[in-house]
Design an enzyme around this catalytic site. Sequence first.
Site, PDB file in Angstrom:
ATOM      1  N   GLY A   1       0.785  -1.226   0.000  1.00 41.16           N
ATOM      2  CA  GLY A   1       0.000   0.000   0.000  1.00 41.16           C
ATOM      3  C   GLY A   1       0.815   1.273   0.000  1.00 41.16           C
ATOM      4  O   GLY A   1       0.402   2.277   0.591  1.00 41.16           O
TER       5      GLY A   1
ATOM      6  N   ASN B   1       1.400   3.315  -2.569  1.00 40.07           N
ATOM      7  CA  ASN B   1       0.606   4.335  -3.269  1.00 40.07           C
ATOM      8  C   ASN B   1      -0.521   4.827  -2.371  1.00 40.07           C
ATOM      9  O   ASN B   1      -0.812   6.018  -2.306  1.00 40.07           O
ATOM     10  CB  ASN B   1       0.019   3.803  -4.573  1.00 40.07           C
ATOM     11  CG  ASN B   1       1.017   3.746  -5.700  1.00 40.07           C
ATOM     12  OD1 ASN B   1       2.078   4.346  -5.646  1.00 40.07           O
ATOM     13  ND2 ASN B   1       0.666   3.016  -6.745  1.00 40.07           N
TER      14      ASN B   1
ATOM     15  N   ARG C   1     -14.136 -17.181  -9.929  1.00 42.77           N
ATOM     16  CA  ARG C   1     -13.895 -15.741 -10.095  1.00 42.77           C
ATOM     17  C   ARG C   1     -15.208 -14.951 -10.109  1.00 42.77           C
ATOM     18  O   ARG C   1     -15.273 -13.833  -9.586  1.00 42.77           O
ATOM     19  CB  ARG C   1     -13.114 -15.506 -11.386  1.00 42.77           C
ATOM     20  CG  ARG C   1     -12.748 -14.052 -11.602  1.00 42.77           C
ATOM     21  CD  ARG C   1     -11.819 -13.879 -12.781  1.00 42.77           C
ATOM     22  NE  ARG C   1     -10.498 -14.423 -12.550  1.00 42.77           N
ATOM     23  CZ  ARG C   1      -9.532 -13.798 -11.882  1.00 42.77           C
ATOM     24  NH1 ARG C   1      -9.735 -12.602 -11.385  1.00 42.77           N
ATOM     25  NH2 ARG C   1      -8.358 -14.359 -11.724  1.00 42.77           N
TER      26      ARG C   1
ATOM     27  N   ARG D   1      -5.514  -8.193  -8.978  1.00 42.50           N
ATOM     28  CA  ARG D   1      -6.583  -9.031  -9.520  1.00 42.50           C
ATOM     29  C   ARG D   1      -7.284  -8.283 -10.642  1.00 42.50           C
ATOM     30  O   ARG D   1      -7.518  -7.075 -10.544  1.00 42.50           O
ATOM     31  CB  ARG D   1      -7.633  -9.361  -8.453  1.00 42.50           C
ATOM     32  CG  ARG D   1      -7.123 -10.077  -7.265  1.00 42.50           C
ATOM     33  CD  ARG D   1      -7.039 -11.559  -7.491  1.00 42.50           C
ATOM     34  NE  ARG D   1      -6.490 -12.189  -6.303  1.00 42.50           N
ATOM     35  CZ  ARG D   1      -5.935 -13.366  -6.292  1.00 42.50           C
ATOM     36  NH1 ARG D   1      -5.860 -14.068  -7.394  1.00 42.50           N
ATOM     37  NH2 ARG D   1      -5.440 -13.862  -5.185  1.00 42.50           N
TER      38      ARG D   1
ATOM     39  N   VAL E   1     -10.616  -7.460 -12.346  1.00 40.09           N
ATOM     40  CA  VAL E   1     -12.031  -7.468 -11.992  1.00 40.09           C
ATOM     41  C   VAL E   1     -12.862  -7.629 -13.258  1.00 40.09           C
ATOM     42  O   VAL E   1     -12.397  -7.392 -14.370  1.00 40.09           O
ATOM     43  CB  VAL E   1     -12.431  -6.197 -11.215  1.00 40.09           C
ATOM     44  CG1 VAL E   1     -11.673  -6.119  -9.891  1.00 40.09           C
ATOM     45  CG2 VAL E   1     -12.211  -4.950 -12.044  1.00 40.09           C
TER      46      VAL E   1
ATOM     47  N   HIS F   1      -0.124   1.842 -13.137  1.00 41.98           N
ATOM     48  CA  HIS F   1       0.698   0.764 -13.714  1.00 41.98           C
ATOM     49  C   HIS F   1       2.127   1.271 -13.895  1.00 41.98           C
ATOM     50  O   HIS F   1       2.327   2.378 -14.393  1.00 41.98           O
ATOM     51  CB  HIS F   1       0.123   0.316 -15.061  1.00 41.98           C
ATOM     52  CG  HIS F   1       0.882  -0.819 -15.658  1.00 41.98           C
ATOM     53  ND1 HIS F   1       0.819  -2.100 -15.148  1.00 41.98           N
ATOM     54  CD2 HIS F   1       1.747  -0.874 -16.693  1.00 41.98           C
ATOM     55  CE1 HIS F   1       1.604  -2.888 -15.860  1.00 41.98           C
ATOM     56  NE2 HIS F   1       2.189  -2.172 -16.812  1.00 41.98           N
TER      57      HIS F   1
ATOM     58  N   ASP G   1     -10.476  -0.938 -17.735  1.00 42.93           N
ATOM     59  CA  ASP G   1     -11.612  -1.733 -18.175  1.00 42.93           C
ATOM     60  C   ASP G   1     -11.334  -3.178 -17.753  1.00 42.93           C
ATOM     61  O   ASP G   1     -10.431  -3.422 -16.948  1.00 42.93           O
ATOM     62  CB  ASP G   1     -11.858  -1.559 -19.681  1.00 42.93           C
ATOM     63  CG  ASP G   1     -10.675  -1.957 -20.535  1.00 42.93           C
ATOM     64  OD1 ASP G   1      -9.803  -2.731 -20.070  1.00 42.93           O
ATOM     65  OD2 ASP G   1     -10.610  -1.503 -21.693  1.00 42.93           O
TER      66      ASP G   1
ATOM     67  N   GLY H   1      -9.925  -5.525 -19.261  1.00 42.63           N
ATOM     68  CA  GLY H   1      -8.732  -6.126 -19.837  1.00 42.63           C
ATOM     69  C   GLY H   1      -7.567  -6.050 -18.864  1.00 42.63           C
ATOM     70  O   GLY H   1      -7.707  -5.644 -17.711  1.00 42.63           O
TER      71      GLY H   1
END
Length: 188
Positions: free
Chosen positions: A11, A13, A64, A90, A92, A108, A140, A142
């Site tokens: 954590g 960030n 999932r 993960r 989503v 990222h 999104d 992806g």
Amino acid sequence: MRIVVLVSGTGSNLQAVIDAVAAGDLDVEIAAVGADRPGTYGVERSAAAGIPTFVVDFKEYANRSDWNTALTQAVAAYDPDVVVSSGFMRIVSAGFIDAFGGKYLNTHPALLPAFPGAHGVRDAMAYGVKVTGCTVHWADAGVDTGPIIAQEAVSIEDSDTEETLHERIKVVERRLLVSTLASLAAAS
């Protein structure tokens, strides 16, 4: 602007966001912090700051889809304006993202669309690029895809290891996340 932050690890960030809010530099309310597994330092940081926390342990669900449903319900309970993926490891579902009006913000450690996935720093170094960086984007369903909001470059030095480069990227990533949240809050 109310946010829920999702974490999978330390954590760092998240801590930058907590610190910016505490200093009065970021006008957001951290409604809660959630994790995908118990025992994360990100959840401990949040609890120490008096922020509500929750865990939706991926291992406790048969599949999932069930986990995504439980995560959606847990996050929705805090009625966020924006959900922040802050080192949340993960992917989503589209249903999760749609439940929050597509307001799922991700960071990222690479200049997307280059080097998506869990090993962006390692992949950039292996490819031999001289510049990488970090990206903040609307995620999104992806893998590290969705509209880019902000990016900042970080040079790769000849002496860099994956660890030293990642640490330098994290410094920029923290600043970029806080400034992006500040811009979003000012516009809301």
